[in-house]
Design an enzyme around this catalytic site. Sequence first.
Site, PDB file in Angstrom:
ATOM      1  CD  GLU A  89       0.666  -9.012   3.032  1.00  0.00           C
ATOM      2  OE1 GLU A  89       1.454  -8.980   3.961  1.00  0.00           O
ATOM      3  OE2 GLU A  89      -0.555  -8.799   3.155  1.00  0.00           O
ATOM      4  CB  CYS A 102      -7.638  -7.330  -1.356  1.00  0.00           C
ATOM      5  SG  CYS A 102      -6.962  -6.088  -0.267  1.00  0.00           S
ATOM      6  CB  CYS A 109       2.121   2.205   3.607  1.00  0.00           C
ATOM      7  SG  CYS A 109       1.034   3.652   3.463  1.00  0.00           S
ATOM      8  CB  CYS A 116      -1.904  -0.022   9.339  1.00  0.00           C
ATOM      9  SG  CYS A 116      -1.480  -0.703   7.731  1.00  0.00           S
ATOM     10  CB  CYS A 333      -3.694  -4.086   5.705  1.00  0.00           C
ATOM     11  SG  CYS A 333      -2.732  -2.780   5.003  1.00  0.00           S
TER      12      CYS A 333
HETATM   13  N1  SAH Z   1      -3.794   2.864   2.303  1.00  0.00           N
HETATM   14  C1  SAH Z   1      -5.153   2.684   1.959  1.00  0.00           C
HETATM   15  C2  SAH Z   1      -5.485   1.305   1.434  1.00  0.00           C
HETATM   16  C3  SAH Z   1      -4.825   0.134   2.109  1.00  0.00           C
HETATM   17  S1  SAH Z   1      -5.306  -0.194   3.781  1.00  0.00           S
HETATM   18  C4  SAH Z   1      -6.044   3.048   3.116  1.00  0.00           C
HETATM   19  O1  SAH Z   1      -5.534   3.242   4.211  1.00  0.00           O
HETATM   20  O2  SAH Z   1      -7.234   3.178   2.886  1.00  0.00           O
HETATM   21  C5  SAH Z   1      -6.904  -0.956   3.552  1.00  0.00           C
HETATM   22  C6  SAH Z   1      -7.815  -0.823   4.759  1.00  0.00           C
HETATM   23  O3  SAH Z   1      -7.374  -1.661   5.849  1.00  0.00           O
HETATM   24  C7  SAH Z   1      -7.870   0.602   5.313  1.00  0.00           C
HETATM   25  O4  SAH Z   1      -9.194   0.974   5.581  1.00  0.00           O
HETATM   26  C8  SAH Z   1      -7.066   0.456   6.560  1.00  0.00           C
HETATM   27  O5  SAH Z   1      -7.319   1.482   7.472  1.00  0.00           O
HETATM   28  C9  SAH Z   1      -7.466  -0.918   7.044  1.00  0.00           C
HETATM   29  N2  SAH Z   1      -6.573  -1.484   8.064  1.00  0.00           N
HETATM   30  C10 SAH Z   1      -5.245  -1.331   8.207  1.00  0.00           C
HETATM   31  N3  SAH Z   1      -4.792  -2.020   9.272  1.00  0.00           N
HETATM   32  C11 SAH Z   1      -5.862  -2.618   9.837  1.00  0.00           C
HETATM   33  C12 SAH Z   1      -6.042  -3.464  10.961  1.00  0.00           C
HETATM   34  N4  SAH Z   1      -5.007  -3.816  11.750  1.00  0.00           N
HETATM   35  N5  SAH Z   1      -7.280  -3.890  11.242  1.00  0.00           N
HETATM   36  C13 SAH Z   1      -8.336  -3.541  10.451  1.00  0.00           C
HETATM   37  N6  SAH Z   1      -8.231  -2.762   9.371  1.00  0.00           N
HETATM   38  C14 SAH Z   1      -7.013  -2.285   9.067  1.00  0.00           C
HETATM   39 FE1  SF4 Z   2      -0.781   2.992   4.729  1.00  0.00          FE
HETATM   40 FE2  SF4 Z   2      -1.838   1.167   6.351  1.00  0.00          FE
HETATM   41 FE3  SF4 Z   2      -2.380   3.762   6.701  1.00  0.00          FE
HETATM   42 FE4  SF4 Z   2      -3.412   2.456   4.575  1.00  0.00          FE
HETATM   43  S1  SF4 Z   2      -3.853   2.050   6.748  1.00  0.00           S
HETATM   44  S2  SF4 Z   2      -2.415   4.471   4.605  1.00  0.00           S
HETATM   45  S3  SF4 Z   2      -1.721   1.034   4.138  1.00  0.00           S
HETATM   46  S4  SF4 Z   2      -0.354   2.819   6.905  1.00  0.00           S
END
Ligand code: SAH
Ligand code: SF4
Length: 351
Positions: A89, A102, A109, A116, A333
Amino acid sequence: MSRPTRYGASRDDLAALLADEPRYRLDQVWSGLYEQLAGPEELTNLPKGVRALVESALPLELEAVTEQTSDRGETVKWLWALVDGTRVETVLMHYAGRSTVCVSSQAGCAMGCTFCATGQAGFDRQLTTGEIVEQVVRAGRRARDDGRRLSNVVFMGMGEPLANYDPTWAAIERLHADLGLSARHLTVSTVGIVPGIRRLAAEALPVNLAVSLHAADDALRDELVPINRRYPLSTLMDACAGYLLAKGRRLSFEWALIDGVNDRDVDVRNLIERARSLPLPAHVNLIPLNPTPGYAVRGTPPSRVRDFAAQLRQGGVNATIRKTRGTDIDAACGQLRAEHAITEVVVAPRG
Ligand code: SAH
Ligand code: SF4
């Protein structure tokens, strides 16, 4: 090496492809692809044969499965199929004065963060440099068509960029050198891969670093972000301090507010302490949790989000409440892909 692709090919690859052409063709094609964000067919300053050569020898790698817009056209989200059918995405967000894309750095992952959607679905494969750069170019083209200019890139889509370090860094260098995006408009978001943060600190380009903290004590962080067991908070804070000292740039913490889990008074206190333990206090980005199918806890209600932010500020820590964009198109995400997978399962038996 695998077959060259449109945005995976280096300048040398392109030079080899255009070996029979006059030298200036190389510059024309390269600046056409990266500065004008044009497809070969749009480069009318080139002979038809050259356009056709570039088109066929350097294929695109992303095919749109769906493209959705929301927030009155201010948010655009793509679900792409890669050449092998893998899905990722990309989200483009227009704001007053800037447009941010983004991007995904991996398909899926492996980090398994409980809240997430991407983490819940697991890891598919690493993305290549070309696949990462093409996400930016395709979004940049769309921004241009919307009368905007793509100015910022955040690695906050699917995947953990520092677990796919070399292709991600090569993409960043390409975005900087060829798309002309400045380092301070590029942000890498990491779950806290300490060796990756240390490598990043040693790179010449001072990109922004966002660390997805979500918990400021190890017991809670172990639960929400399992990689914390490998790189606990003391080690992570040490790497963050090293990054700050190397780059002289403020760093930010991401904090997805989860009702009753990490939005308590004790969480604010711990977070203030961590943020202020750095040579320059971290800036905190608060994001109300987006609900996901695999995690049965709600986001923090808006009044408590505001209260949490106010407490942080009283404690000397700057905080921003992030508006969630595109919630009606699941622009968090990994969520579009998750949603689409469900739809496909339902739709497929009907034919
Ligand atoms: N893996 C990296 C980048 C991708 S996730 C990381 O974890 O930083 C990008 C952001 O979205 C991260 O801060 C992650 O914690 C947040 N994120 C993931 N799932 C989410 C959710 N359900 N609600 C809000 N933020 C979320
Ligand atoms: Fe991976 Fe989602 Fe954790 Fe970021 S927040 S490290 S994308 S599992």
